[in-house]
Design an enzyme around this catalytic site. Structure first.
Site, mmCIF file in Angstrom:
data_model
loop_
_atom_site.group_PDB
_atom_site.id
_atom_site.type_symbol
_atom_site.label_atom_id
_atom_site.label_comp_id
_atom_site.label_asym_id
_atom_site.label_seq_id
_atom_site.Cartn_x
_atom_site.Cartn_y
_atom_site.Cartn_z
ATOM 1 N N ASP A 2 1.621 -56.898 -31.794
ATOM 2 C CA ASP A 2 0.748 -58.056 -31.597
ATOM 3 C C ASP A 2 0.718 -58.538 -30.155
ATOM 4 O OD1 ASP A 2 -0.694 -59.137 -33.781
ATOM 5 O OD2 ASP A 2 1.219 -59.355 -34.816
HETATM 6 C C1 FPP Z 1 -2.993 -44.194 -30.358
HETATM 7 C C2 FPP Z 1 -2.283 -45.468 -30.494
HETATM 8 C C3 FPP Z 1 -1.132 -45.544 -31.387
HETATM 9 C C4 FPP Z 1 -2.731 -46.519 -29.795
HETATM 10 C C5 FPP Z 1 -2.161 -47.847 -29.861
HETATM 11 C C6 FPP Z 1 -3.147 -48.822 -29.330
HETATM 12 C C7 FPP Z 1 -2.737 -50.219 -29.712
HETATM 13 C C8 FPP Z 1 -1.782 -50.922 -28.816
HETATM 14 C C9 FPP Z 1 -3.197 -50.742 -30.858
HETATM 15 C C10 FPP Z 1 -2.860 -52.090 -31.350
HETATM 16 C C11 FPP Z 1 -3.949 -52.578 -32.278
HETATM 17 C C12 FPP Z 1 -3.855 -53.970 -32.758
HETATM 18 C C13 FPP Z 1 -4.903 -54.387 -33.701
HETATM 19 C C14 FPP Z 1 -2.860 -54.798 -32.355
HETATM 20 C C15 FPP Z 1 -2.721 -56.216 -32.698
HETATM 21 O O1 FPP Z 1 -2.986 -57.006 -31.525
HETATM 22 P P1 FPP Z 1 -4.235 -57.987 -31.519
HETATM 23 O O2 FPP Z 1 -5.449 -57.203 -31.128
HETATM 24 O O3 FPP Z 1 -4.322 -58.618 -32.883
HETATM 25 O O4 FPP Z 1 -3.912 -59.035 -30.402
HETATM 26 P P2 FPP Z 1 -3.533 -60.591 -30.579
HETATM 27 O O5 FPP Z 1 -2.247 -60.656 -31.368
HETATM 28 O O6 FPP Z 1 -3.375 -61.096 -29.179
HETATM 29 O O7 FPP Z 1 -4.673 -61.254 -31.300
#
Ligand code: FPP
Length: 239
Positions: A2
């Site tokens: 996150d």
């Molecule tokens: C190929 C591979 C494994 C790539 C990884 C890429 C990656 C870091 C994916 C995370 C996706 C995700 C929805 C994370 C949650 O953070 P959020 O978007 O909900 O952010 P927030 O908590 O600030 O709202």
């Protein structure tokens, strides 16, 4: 993992990464690669990353689209990086929900890294724990039905081991530690079954900003409680 959106906002990155030379999830991807390296140094063999949940499909369509495109690019990059680090890659989730291109790329990556064993990276994509449990129960019932029908089995009870074998996560042992960044203390449909005796560690740091000391601190915390966790696991096996 996150905190990617909050990090992008902080860094004034655009959604698709045009500004500042990095995408919303680019920094998060590199953070995962760095963690993989540190885990290898610290002797942690199995790493599981929650990359995209089934619930994430409910985000704005343009956001889902951009995340999927970014995922495909990252799978291509992963193909090079994991081979350099001798990492085997698995995917856990309902891959049918992905585009044909992304699913094919995930399957290629799984096959291409099958011979590596220095560490094992499981990427949970189109995953929720409840969906996984439902899938495993359905598969187990279907297998039992076939076995009974063809006389390969005369016991109609479905054993726990059988259900576990049908989990998407059967490719890895239950986690010792579950780390959640971004200040949340919930499991949010992640490894509900497998986290039975896991040490839960949440931290305020945003995922792209995670560093080696955050990892070391989580491991030290786990080590303080590990006797209890490992004892419970052992007792469960003896039953
Ligand atoms: C190929 C591979 C494994 C790539 C990884 C890429 C990656 C870091 C994916 C995370 C996706 C995700 C929805 C994370 C949650 O953070 P959020 O978007 O909900 O952010 P927030 O908590 O600030 O709202």
């Amino acid at each position: 993992m996150d905190g990617n959106r909050r990090y992008a906002k902080k860094q004034k990155l655009s959604h698709d990464g045009a500004a500042g030379g990095g995408g919303r999830y680019d920094a998060g991807f590199w953070a995962l690669m760095v963690m993989l390296l540190y885990c290898q140094e610290l002797g942690v063999k199995y790493i599981t990353a929650y990359a995209f949940s089934i619930d994430n499909f409910k985000r704005k369509p343009e956001e889902v689209e951009s995340l999927m495109t970014s995922m495909l690019e990252k799978f291509h990059l992963l193909d090079i990086l994991v081979k350099l680090l001798a990492v085997r890659v698995h995917f856990a989730g309902n891959l049918e929900l992905l585009s044909n291109e992304l699913r094919a790329s995930a399957m290629e990556l799984t096959e291409a890294t099958a011979a590596y064993s220095k560490s094992v990276l499981t990427i949970c994509i189109a995953y929720t724990s409840r969906d996984e449990i439902l899938h495993a129960v359905r598969e187990s019932c279907e297998q039992k039905r076939i076995d009974l029908e063809f006389g390969n089995d005369d016991d109609d009870e479905i054993k726990l081991m059988k259900v576990e074998k049908n989990m998407y996560m059967a490719v890895a042992p239950d986690p010792d530690i579950i780390i959640r960044t971004g200040g949340e203390n919930r499991l949010s449909n992640f490894l509900l079954w497998q986290s039975c005796w896991s040490h839960l560690h949440s931290m305020w740091v945003l995922w792209p900003e995670i560093g080696v000391w955050n990892l070391v601190f989580a491991i030290l915390n786990f080590q303080r409680n590990k006797t209890y966790c490992l004892d419970m696991k052992k007792k469960e096996k003896e039953l």
